[in-house]
Enzyme design. Structure first.
Site, PDB file in Angstrom:
ATOM      1  N   ASP A   1       0.910  -1.085  -0.206  1.00 25.18           N
ATOM      2  CA  ASP A   1      -0.096   0.022   0.063  1.00 25.18           C
ATOM      3  C   ASP A   1       1.010   1.252   0.067  1.00 25.18           C
ATOM      4  O   ASP A   1       1.659   1.411   0.977  1.00 25.18           O
ATOM      5  CB  ASP A   1      -0.808   0.084   1.379  1.00 25.18           C
ATOM      6  CG  ASP A   1      -2.132   0.838   1.177  1.00 25.18           C
ATOM      7  OD1 ASP A   1      -2.239   1.794   0.176  1.00 25.18           O
ATOM      8  OD2 ASP A   1      -2.961   0.750   1.875  1.00 25.18           O
TER       9      ASP A   1
ATOM     10  N   ASP B   1      -2.463   2.504  -6.432  1.00 25.93           N
ATOM     11  CA  ASP B   1      -1.610   2.544  -5.075  1.00 25.93           C
ATOM     12  C   ASP B   1      -1.575   1.189  -4.342  1.00 25.93           C
ATOM     13  O   ASP B   1      -0.973   1.286  -3.303  1.00 25.93           O
ATOM     14  CB  ASP B   1      -1.785   3.612  -4.178  1.00 25.93           C
ATOM     15  CG  ASP B   1      -3.143   3.566  -3.614  1.00 25.93           C
ATOM     16  OD1 ASP B   1      -4.046   2.953  -3.943  1.00 25.93           O
ATOM     17  OD2 ASP B   1      -3.257   4.509  -2.647  1.00 25.93           O
ATOM     18  N   GLU B   2      -2.152   0.090  -4.832  1.00 30.00           N
ATOM     19  CA  GLU B   2      -2.317  -1.233  -3.810  1.00 30.00           C
ATOM     20  C   GLU B   2      -2.532  -2.269  -4.536  1.00 30.00           C
ATOM     21  O   GLU B   2      -3.067  -2.374  -5.705  1.00 30.00           O
ATOM     22  CB  GLU B   2      -3.740  -0.935  -3.036  1.00 30.00           C
ATOM     23  CG  GLU B   2      -3.788  -1.870  -1.937  1.00 30.00           C
ATOM     24  CD  GLU B   2      -5.220  -1.592  -1.196  1.00 30.00           C
ATOM     25  OE1 GLU B   2      -5.551  -2.523  -0.347  1.00 30.00           O
ATOM     26  OE2 GLU B   2      -5.906  -0.726  -1.786  1.00 30.00           O
TER      27      GLU B   2
END
Length: 466
Positions: free
Chosen positions: A11, A105-106
């Site tokens: 993350d 973003d993950e």
């Protein structure tokens, strides 16, 4: 569940805000809020400095401004975020063929499938090196969780934030979970959390103690069974490299309610065209056209129509959306409109099932589509004069590269700096100054390591263990 912590969850830390801080030296260490800046805009990401004031994602922007009036408020730069995300995903795919992106973003990574980790020690080394490589390539930080399942790996990465690494060793899961609040578990939102609290259940351990039958009675069969299994640290979900897209949709929220029925119809047509561009860009077609209307009183109506065959014809989607709009009462005003397509397929049923005739939508450049996306997030109508969005890149013929601090009353204020320049000076110009023009973002890292030359971690790794 596996016998080794070989599921990795990455993350990126406050991703959008961190990108803005990395590209703007004057904002490093300061409160930064990224999102729609209109009256009905929402926060997309807040830097950790802004979170100290209570600002968080999905918060109305007006509330954020009241909590942190001195923060920097910026419009998202999605093209830049996507390019940096792809750099990060490339690093993940070097670790394993099984990478499951959840957002820009993950992502989850199955390290065992890539042969890069097989026990606690090798997994920890991979996580430490990944964090160093991300910093070297992008200049940003990410938090890494390692565990034997996806649920636990995600919980571990939350514990690792910001800029850390947490490993949950097999055999310790129940002990680690028991004292945690029920909201820790995936799928337990505010409503479910309140329902459990009223039943006297506050921690994950108390969920396990309540028993499966009691949870089914409280929450229903599906949710009760699932929640009991999670409380016992059971999660057999695999990392899936390709996540099936179930629908494609676009929507806009408007600063001022739209009352003119003709204008509402025009907006629906524009949204239908944008939706088709995304549909075609993904190489898909769909059978079900969906219209979403949020009215002045916040009531939300959804209407759908299923065609006889899948289509990616803009005329067909426009006409179906118009028919759906005919069944919706917009008296009083409209604050949000959306058009989507579901029932997706990777082929189209051509003229045999066509339901509309007429010319197709004209081809648009990627830049035009990016502007449409930005408009959807900022919730603003573009004025006739040039728009200077806060945070976006510009170049001046004399002063070089900079970014927009703000604009209004015919003036635009620019801070001239680059990711490697240090804080720069500020100047104000007329919005129509011919020497000032929009510019592409500069790389956050000027010379990233070449292929085959991974970055080396500096200093002792942060390997917090719960």
């Amino acid at each position: 569940m596996r016998s080794a912590p070989t599921i990795l969850h990455l993350d990126m830390d406050a991703f959008y805000a961190s990108v803005e801080q990395a590209s703007k030296p004057s904002l490093r260490g300061k409160a930064v809020v990224v999102g729609g800046l209109g009256p009905r805009g929402v926060v997309a990401t807040a830097s950790y400095e802004a979170r100290v004031f209570g600002v968080h994602s999905a918060m109305p922007m007006g509330q954020a401004r009241r909590l942190a009036p001195n923060a920097a408020y910026l419009v998202p730069r999605f093209a830049l975020y996507r390019s940096i995300s792809e750099q990060v995903m490339t690093l993940l795919r070097e670790l394993s063929p099984l990478v499951e992106p959840l957002s820009l973003d993950e992502a989850f990574v199955d390290l065992e499938a890539g042969g890069t980790a097989w026990d606690e020690r090798s997994a920890r080394l991979v996580g430490t090196k990944l964090r160093a490589d991300i910093r070297a390539v992008t200049g940003l930080t990410g938090s890494v969780g390692l565990a034997a399942s996806k649920m636990l790996a995600k919980i571990a990465s939350e514990q690792a934030k910001p800029d850390g690494l947490v490993v949950i060793e097999p055999g310790t899961e129940r002990t680690m979970l028991e004292p945690m609040p029920v909201r820790t578990l995936p799928g337990v939102g505010p409503a479910t959390g309140d329902h459990l609290r009223r039943a006297g259940i506050h921690t994950v351990g108390e969920i396990a103690e309540a028993g499966e039958d009691e949870l089914v009675r409280l929450l229903g069969k599906a949710h009760g069974h699932a929640l009991f299994a999670m409380a016992l640290a059971r999660d057999e979900r695999p990392v899936v490299a390709e996540r099936e897209t179930k629908s494609v949709s676009v929507e806009d929220t408007y600063d001022v309610d739209i009352h003119d029925r003709v204008r509402v119809g025009t907006e629906v047509q524009r949204l239908a065209d944008r939706c088709v561009r995304r549909l075609r860009g993904a190489g898909l077609s769909g059978r079900t056209i969906v219209l979403k209307v949020r009215r002045y009183d916040f009531s939300t109506l959804t209407r759908s129509e299923t065609l006889r065959g899948p289509t990616d014809d803009p005329a067909v989607v426009r006409e179906a959306a118009a028919r759906l709009l005919d069944s919706v009462d917009t008296t009083g005003g409209v604050r949000l409109l959306g058009v989507g397509v579901s029932g997706l397929a990777d082929y189209t049923q051509e003229d045999l099932f066509a339901q509309a005739a007429g010319a197709g939508v004209g081809e648009e450049t990627p830049e035009a589509e990016e502007q449409a996306e930005e408009k959807a997030v900022t919730h603003q109508e573009a004025p006739a004069e040039r728009r200077w969005s806060a945070g976006h890149d510009v170049r001046h013929a004399e002063f070089g590269h900079g970014w927009v601090q703000g604009s209004g009353l015919g003036r635009v204020t620019v801070r001239f700096e680059t990711p490697e320049s240090g804080p720069g000076r500020v100047k104000t110009f007329r919005v129509d100054d011919p020497a000032l023009e929009s510019a592409d973002p500069l790389p956050l890292v000027s010379t990233p390591p070449g292929a085959g030359q991974p970055a080396q971690a500096s200093g002792p790794p942060d390997t917090r263990t719960p």
